[in-house]
Each structure stands twice: as structure tokens, then as C-alpha cells.
Design a protein around this motif. Structure first.
Motif, PDB file in Angstrom:
ATOM      1  N   VAL A 269       7.429  18.170 -10.211  1.00  0.00           N
ATOM      2  CA  VAL A 269       7.996  16.885  -9.771  1.00  0.00           C
ATOM      3  C   VAL A 269       7.414  16.547  -8.401  1.00  0.00           C
ATOM      4  O   VAL A 269       7.417  17.375  -7.494  1.00  0.00           O
ATOM      5  CB  VAL A 269       9.527  16.951  -9.686  1.00  0.00           C
ATOM      6  CG1 VAL A 269      10.092  15.655  -9.127  1.00  0.00           C
ATOM      7  CG2 VAL A 269      10.118  17.246 -11.066  1.00  0.00           C
ATOM      8  N   GLN A 270       6.968  15.320  -8.279  1.00  0.00           N
ATOM      9  CA  GLN A 270       6.426  14.878  -6.996  1.00  0.00           C
ATOM     10  C   GLN A 270       7.022  13.537  -6.619  1.00  0.00           C
ATOM     11  O   GLN A 270       7.263  12.690  -7.478  1.00  0.00           O
ATOM     12  CB  GLN A 270       4.902  14.763  -7.069  1.00  0.00           C
ATOM     13  CG  GLN A 270       4.198  16.099  -7.225  1.00  0.00           C
ATOM     14  CD  GLN A 270       2.689  15.962  -7.163  1.00  0.00           C
ATOM     15  OE1 GLN A 270       2.133  14.973  -7.604  1.00  0.00           O
ATOM     16  NE2 GLN A 270       2.040  16.974  -6.611  1.00  0.00           N
ATOM     17  N   LEU A 271       7.282  13.364  -5.350  1.00  0.00           N
ATOM     18  CA  LEU A 271       7.783  12.113  -4.832  1.00  0.00           C
ATOM     19  C   LEU A 271       6.977  11.759  -3.590  1.00  0.00           C
ATOM     20  O   LEU A 271       6.602  12.640  -2.814  1.00  0.00           O
ATOM     21  CB  LEU A 271       9.267  12.196  -4.463  1.00  0.00           C
ATOM     22  CG  LEU A 271      10.224  12.586  -5.580  1.00  0.00           C
ATOM     23  CD1 LEU A 271      10.598  14.058  -5.453  1.00  0.00           C
ATOM     24  CD2 LEU A 271      11.461  11.727  -5.555  1.00  0.00           C
ATOM     25  N   GLN A 272       6.777  10.483  -3.402  1.00  0.00           N
ATOM     26  CA  GLN A 272       6.037  10.023  -2.236  1.00  0.00           C
ATOM     27  C   GLN A 272       6.684   8.763  -1.705  1.00  0.00           C
ATOM     28  O   GLN A 272       6.779   7.757  -2.413  1.00  0.00           O
ATOM     29  CB  GLN A 272       4.580   9.758  -2.575  1.00  0.00           C
ATOM     30  CG  GLN A 272       3.743   9.361  -1.374  1.00  0.00           C
ATOM     31  CD  GLN A 272       2.248   9.350  -1.684  1.00  0.00           C
ATOM     32  OE1 GLN A 272       1.833   9.758  -2.764  1.00  0.00           O
ATOM     33  NE2 GLN A 272       1.459   8.896  -0.742  1.00  0.00           N
ATOM     34  N   ALA A 273       7.112   8.827  -0.458  1.00  0.00           N
ATOM     35  CA  ALA A 273       7.734   7.682   0.195  1.00  0.00           C
ATOM     36  C   ALA A 273       6.709   6.940   1.036  1.00  0.00           C
ATOM     37  O   ALA A 273       5.805   7.548   1.606  1.00  0.00           O
ATOM     38  CB  ALA A 273       8.888   8.149   1.072  1.00  0.00           C
ATOM     39  N   SER A 274       6.879   5.638   1.111  1.00  0.00           N
ATOM     40  CA  SER A 274       5.993   4.816   1.932  1.00  0.00           C
ATOM     41  C   SER A 274       6.733   3.569   2.380  1.00  0.00           C
ATOM     42  O   SER A 274       7.834   3.280   1.900  1.00  0.00           O
ATOM     43  CB  SER A 274       4.738   4.436   1.143  1.00  0.00           C
ATOM     44  OG  SER A 274       5.085   3.679  -0.002  1.00  0.00           O
ATOM     45  N   GLY A 275       6.110   2.830   3.285  1.00  0.00           N
ATOM     46  CA  GLY A 275       6.669   1.557   3.700  1.00  0.00           C
ATOM     47  C   GLY A 275       7.306   1.536   5.078  1.00  0.00           C
ATOM     48  O   GLY A 275       7.775   0.492   5.527  1.00  0.00           O
ATOM     49  N   GLY A 276       7.333   2.670   5.739  1.00  0.00           N
ATOM     50  CA  GLY A 276       7.909   2.692   7.065  1.00  0.00           C
ATOM     51  C   GLY A 276       7.057   1.941   8.071  1.00  0.00           C
ATOM     52  O   GLY A 276       5.932   1.530   7.785  1.00  0.00           O
ATOM     53  N   GLY A 277       7.609   1.747   9.253  1.00  0.00           N
ATOM     54  CA  GLY A 277       6.878   1.056  10.294  1.00  0.00           C
ATOM     55  C   GLY A 277       7.781   0.739  11.465  1.00  0.00           C
ATOM     56  O   GLY A 277       8.907   1.216  11.550  1.00  0.00           O
ATOM     57  N   LEU A 278       7.240  -0.080  12.347  1.00  0.00           N
ATOM     58  CA  LEU A 278       7.972  -0.508  13.541  1.00  0.00           C
ATOM     59  C   LEU A 278       8.480  -1.920  13.331  1.00  0.00           C
ATOM     60  O   LEU A 278       7.712  -2.819  12.948  1.00  0.00           O
ATOM     61  CB  LEU A 278       7.042  -0.450  14.760  1.00  0.00           C
ATOM     62  CG  LEU A 278       7.597  -1.005  16.068  1.00  0.00           C
ATOM     63  CD1 LEU A 278       8.780  -0.185  16.540  1.00  0.00           C
ATOM     64  CD2 LEU A 278       6.482  -1.026  17.123  1.00  0.00           C
ATOM     65  N   VAL A 279       9.757  -2.134  13.581  1.00  0.00           N
ATOM     66  CA  VAL A 279      10.353  -3.445  13.391  1.00  0.00           C
ATOM     67  C   VAL A 279      11.383  -3.680  14.492  1.00  0.00           C
ATOM     68  O   VAL A 279      11.963  -2.736  15.026  1.00  0.00           O
ATOM     69  CB  VAL A 279      11.004  -3.541  11.993  1.00  0.00           C
ATOM     70  CG1 VAL A 279      12.158  -2.571  11.841  1.00  0.00           C
ATOM     71  CG2 VAL A 279      11.433  -4.964  11.667  1.00  0.00           C
ATOM     72  N   GLN A 280      11.581  -4.922  14.838  1.00  0.00           N
ATOM     73  CA  GLN A 280      12.574  -5.262  15.849  1.00  0.00           C
ATOM     74  C   GLN A 280      13.976  -5.259  15.236  1.00  0.00           C
ATOM     75  O   GLN A 280      14.153  -5.456  14.024  1.00  0.00           O
ATOM     76  CB  GLN A 280      12.280  -6.623  16.457  1.00  0.00           C
ATOM     77  CG  GLN A 280      11.052  -6.644  17.354  1.00  0.00           C
ATOM     78  CD  GLN A 280      10.882  -7.973  18.068  1.00  0.00           C
ATOM     79  OE1 GLN A 280      11.321  -9.009  17.590  1.00  0.00           O
ATOM     80  NE2 GLN A 280      10.239  -7.940  19.221  1.00  0.00           N
ATOM     81  N   SER A 281      14.937  -5.071  16.082  1.00  0.00           N
ATOM     82  CA  SER A 281      16.333  -5.113  15.651  1.00  0.00           C
ATOM     83  C   SER A 281      16.607  -6.441  14.943  1.00  0.00           C
ATOM     84  O   SER A 281      16.188  -7.510  15.414  1.00  0.00           O
ATOM     85  CB  SER A 281      17.244  -4.972  16.867  1.00  0.00           C
ATOM     86  OG  SER A 281      18.594  -4.964  16.481  1.00  0.00           O
ATOM     87  N   GLY A 282      17.283  -6.364  13.812  1.00  0.00           N
ATOM     88  CA  GLY A 282      17.541  -7.551  13.014  1.00  0.00           C
ATOM     89  C   GLY A 282      16.496  -7.811  11.942  1.00  0.00           C
ATOM     90  O   GLY A 282      16.700  -8.660  11.072  1.00  0.00           O
ATOM     91  N   GLY A 283      15.411  -7.084  11.998  1.00  0.00           N
ATOM     92  CA  GLY A 283      14.338  -7.274  11.033  1.00  0.00           C
ATOM     93  C   GLY A 283      14.568  -6.522   9.740  1.00  0.00           C
ATOM     94  O   GLY A 283      15.626  -5.910   9.530  1.00  0.00           O
TER      95      GLY A 283
END
Length: 120
Positions: A1-15
Motif C-alpha cells: 500500500v502506498q500513499l502520497q500527499a501533495s498540495g501544500g504550500g504557503l497561504v495567508q490567513s483566510g486563504g
């Protein structure tokens, strides 16, 4: 079983950000996927999980985060709106459990994390 997370980043509060988790190697019909996060200096905590029969959100994210699953693509998404600085952390997806007693103990398979940073 393999899982891969993505999509993180830097965002301002409220974003907003949308995290994705791609999973493979599970050949049963009801894959249950959970999201956890770990803030700097803190323990890893449960955020949300989804299966055919269950949907769960931690109180701290309820009403702001939405989890969804695309079985055809073997993907789970975590839509995070109205982000707050306290949402900052490394987010992990894991398998294979979903229920009100969601905890690390229930998960045998983990993906690598994706970093979410929310600036104030």
C-alpha cells in the motif's frame, strides 16, 4: 500500500488550499483514508477521514475543511478554507480506517507529508 500527499504550500490567513492524496495497493472496495497534521513541536493530530460509511472532522476544522474521495482515480482531497495560522503543519494521509475514534493507532499505512504554512 502506498500513499502520497501533495498540495501544500504557503497561504495567508483566510486563504484556501486543496490537498490531494493518491493511494494504491488497496484492492478492497471501501478504502478508508484519513488526514493527520503535525504542527512544529506538537504531536500529530487527526484532522478528517472518509470511507463509504463514515465521514469525520476534528472540531478544530469542522465547517472549514471538506474531505472528498474519487474512487475512480484512487484519490482523496482535503479542501481547506478560511485557513488560520494554527492550521500550519505537515499534513499526512494514511489508510485504512475512518470513524469517530480516529487516531494514529488505527492506521497501518502512511504517506509522506506535505507542508502547509499559514501566515498571519
Amino acid at each position: 500500500v502506498q500513499l502520497q500527499a501533495s498540495g501544500g504550500g504557503l497561504v495567508q490567513s483566510g486563504g484556501s488550499l486543496r490537498l490531494s492524496c493518491t493511494f494504491s495497493g488497496m484492492y478492497w472496495n471501501d478504502e478508508a483514508i484519513g488526514w493527520f497534521r503535525q504542527a512544529p513541536g506538537k504531536e500529530r493530530e487527526a484532522v478528517s477521514c472518509i470511507s463509504t460509511r463514515h465521514l469525520y472532522y476534528a472540531d478544530s476544522v469542522s465547517g472549514r475543511f471538506t474531505i472528498s474521495k474519487d474512487n475512480a482515480k484512487s484519490m482523496v482531497f482535503l479542501q481547506m478554507n478560511n485557513l488560520k495560522p494554527e492550521d500550519t503543519g505537515v499534513y499526512y494521509c494514511a489508510a485504512d480506517f475512518c470513524g469517530p475514534r480516529m487516531g494514529e493507532w488505527a492506521y497501518d499505512y502512511w504517506g509522506q507529508g506535505t507542508l502547509v504554512t499559514v501566515s498571519s
